[in-house]
Design a protein around this motif. Structure first.
Motif, mmCIF file in Angstrom:
data_model
loop_
_atom_site.group_PDB
_atom_site.id
_atom_site.type_symbol
_atom_site.label_atom_id
_atom_site.label_comp_id
_atom_site.label_asym_id
_atom_site.label_seq_id
_atom_site.Cartn_x
_atom_site.Cartn_y
_atom_site.Cartn_z
ATOM 1 N N VAL A 295 59.268 64.297 47.080
ATOM 2 C CA VAL A 295 58.364 63.267 46.575
ATOM 3 C C VAL A 295 58.120 62.190 47.635
ATOM 4 N N VAL A 296 59.205 61.696 48.214
ATOM 5 C CA VAL A 296 59.083 60.624 49.205
ATOM 6 C C VAL A 296 58.322 61.106 50.430
ATOM 7 N N LEU A 297 58.664 62.299 50.924
ATOM 8 C CA LEU A 297 57.984 62.829 52.102
ATOM 9 C C LEU A 297 56.502 63.018 51.835
ATOM 10 N N ALA A 298 56.168 63.557 50.665
ATOM 11 C CA ALA A 298 54.756 63.754 50.326
ATOM 12 C C ALA A 298 54.011 62.434 50.288
ATOM 13 N N ILE A 299 54.613 61.414 49.694
ATOM 14 C CA ILE A 299 53.943 60.109 49.571
ATOM 15 C C ILE A 299 53.825 59.425 50.929
ATOM 16 N N VAL A 300 54.909 59.451 51.709
ATOM 17 C CA VAL A 300 54.894 58.793 53.023
ATOM 18 C C VAL A 300 53.865 59.445 53.939
ATOM 19 N N LEU A 301 53.873 60.787 53.993
ATOM 20 C CA LEU A 301 52.901 61.482 54.837
ATOM 21 C C LEU A 301 51.481 61.208 54.367
ATOM 22 N N ALA A 302 51.294 61.132 53.053
ATOM 23 C CA ALA A 302 49.964 60.847 52.521
ATOM 24 C C ALA A 302 49.489 59.475 52.971
ATOM 25 N N VAL A 303 50.342 58.467 52.831
ATOM 26 C CA VAL A 303 49.966 57.103 53.196
ATOM 27 C C VAL A 303 49.684 56.988 54.688
ATOM 28 N N LEU A 304 50.534 57.626 55.496
ATOM 29 C CA LEU A 304 50.403 57.500 56.946
ATOM 30 C C LEU A 304 49.253 58.316 57.524
ATOM 31 N N SER A 305 48.831 59.365 56.816
ATOM 32 C CA SER A 305 47.830 60.262 57.403
ATOM 33 C C SER A 305 46.456 60.178 56.737
ATOM 34 N N VAL A 306 46.323 59.413 55.660
ATOM 35 C CA VAL A 306 45.057 59.402 54.931
ATOM 36 C C VAL A 306 43.918 58.853 55.789
ATOM 37 N N ARG A 307 44.189 57.839 56.617
ATOM 38 C CA ARG A 307 43.122 57.270 57.441
ATOM 39 C C ARG A 307 42.614 58.282 58.467
ATOM 40 N N ASP A 308 43.557 59.007 59.104
ATOM 41 C CA ASP A 308 43.131 60.040 60.054
ATOM 42 C C ASP A 308 42.308 61.117 59.356
ATOM 43 N N PHE A 309 42.743 61.481 58.156
ATOM 44 C CA PHE A 309 42.028 62.522 57.414
ATOM 45 C C PHE A 309 40.606 62.083 57.086
#
Length: 420
Positions: free
Chosen positions: A397-411
């Protein structure tokens, strides 16, 4: 039929009976997105993200284990969501998640189209082949479950052989290869790709499917859990080794040749020709076609189950409602050429970015729901998660949320900027 042939057939039947379900799960995650995300990871970052491949496979395995326990001891994940949140919110969640499935299909049919077009020497453009692929996927998805399961087993074992054969001559540097399995500071410069690896391996549709389909295998009692875990172990080992082989081949062969990104759908194959010969490109592209087509069916089974379940209708595969939802949503794949033109995305862009979309937006939602379900006392009783499993589930859960927050702008930048 000879005695020897009968024995072989019996052995294959026994194998399918024991290990088929997880191969359906792995086939759903190991599509063209996995092939190209792993290739992109190797080209852009060398061996740096090997740890992410292994970590994603382990997290995917553990999530599937929890989903299997939910189906055996409790109920399917979407039924749980409906009972806890009510129909309106459950339907909203099901529809939101289903957008990701449709996006996947759009990219997958494009990958099949581009691969077949290449093998035909460009005689037919990828766009009409993508339309035909959509129709073929609908036809296969409506076959009997056991038939589809056997197809998935054969395809996944073939893909393992294909990509290991391609990777073996790459001769990677042993020291660098070993360091790739350890996260380093360099990894933080590759979070968007890591999110893609996670999103295409710890596949959220499987959280729902496993909890539904364990009953299809007759796994309904606590004593059936070891069989489900053996099933998951074998299939996720096949998927993980195949992904590692692709990343190693890209890092060892393509990166030293000066490739820094996958400029076209055929870049990896063409580059492999320069080193290994034409056979490598044929195997690579053929593998992409098989992997992409393999993924469409189980991914699109998910909305066909969860949308009716969210609305309070329990469906079985083969029911009229299941078939209508599956065929209707899978049919949107015919718009793949339109999406490509409208967003100015290449086939490679779509097969990488659409799984990444799922890793950023859908995976955190599904992971939280699964975490809730396997810890719910009313649903799971004495079989709910223990402390160790909760640590693993919380990590997902934490990894999914952290990666989502950190990578959404690049996406968002890649989607709006015309891809890579």
């Amino acid at each position: 039929m000879s005695t020897q042939n009968a024995t072989v057939l019996d052995s294959l039947t026994d194998f399918a009976d024991q290990y088929g379900l997880a191969f359906v799960m792995v086939a759903s995650y190991f599509g063209s997105g996995s092939v190209y995300i792993a290739s992109q990871a190797g080209v852009m970052h060398g061996y740096t993200l090997l740890w992410a491949v292994v970590g994603a496979a382990l997290l995917g395995f553990m999530a599937q284990d929890m989903s299997a326990r939910l189906g055996i001891h409790g109920e399917s994940l979407m039924v749980f969501v409906r009972e806890k949140l009510g129909r309106p919110l459950a339907v909203t969640i099901a529809l939101f998640l289903s957008i990701g499935c449709v996006a996947w299909t759009v990219g997958l049919v494009a990958a099949v189209g581009a691969g077949v077009s290449f093998l035909l020497g460009g005689a037919v453009a990828w766009q009409p082949i993508a339309v035909a692929t959509t129709i073929a996927a609908i036809a296969v998805g409506l076959l009997a479950y056991d038939t589809v399961e056997n197809i998935m087993i054969g395809m996944m074992l073939s893909l393992l052989v294909v990509y290991v054969i391609v990777a073996l001559p790459s001769s990677p540097a042993a020291g660098e290869l070993a360091m790739g399995f350890v996260p380093t500071m360099d990894s933080f410069g590759a979070l968007a790709v890591a999110a893609g690896l996670l999103g295409t391996t710890a596949l959220w549709p499987n959280f729902f499917l496993e909890s539904i389909l364990v009953g299809q295998k007759g796994w309904t009692e606590r004593s059936d859990l070891p069989a489900a875990r053996r099933d998951l172990s074998v299939a996720y080992a096949v998927g993980g080794i195949t992904t590692v082989a692709i990343l190693i081949a890209s890092a060892a062969l393509l990166r030293p040749m000066g490739y820094t990104s996958l400029e076209t759908f055929l870049t990896p194959g063409r580059a492999l020709v320069e080193v290994l010969g034409t056979w490598a490109m044929v195997l690579f592209v053929g593998g992409v076609i098989a992997a992409a087509f393999n993924s469409i069916v189980p991914i699109m089974w998910t909305p066909a189950y969860i949308i009716p379940q969210a609305a309070g209708v329990d469906v079985e595969k083969g029911d009229r409602l299941f078939s209508l939802v599956f065929a209707g949503l899978t049919g949107i794949g015919v718009l793949s050429p339109v999406v490509s033109a409208a967003l100015d995305l290449t086939v490679v862009d779509m097969v990488i970015l659409f799984p990444t979309y799922n890793g950023i937006f859908a995976l955190p939602v599904a992971a939280v729901l699964l975490f809730w379900a396997v810890n719910d006392r009313e649903t799971m009783g004495e079989h709910r998660n223990g402390r160790r499993l909760n640590l693993v589930n919380a990590a997902l859960v934490v990894l999914a949320i952290v990666l989502a927050v950190l990578s959404v702008r690049d996406f968002v930048g890649l989607i709006t900027g015309g891809g890579f």
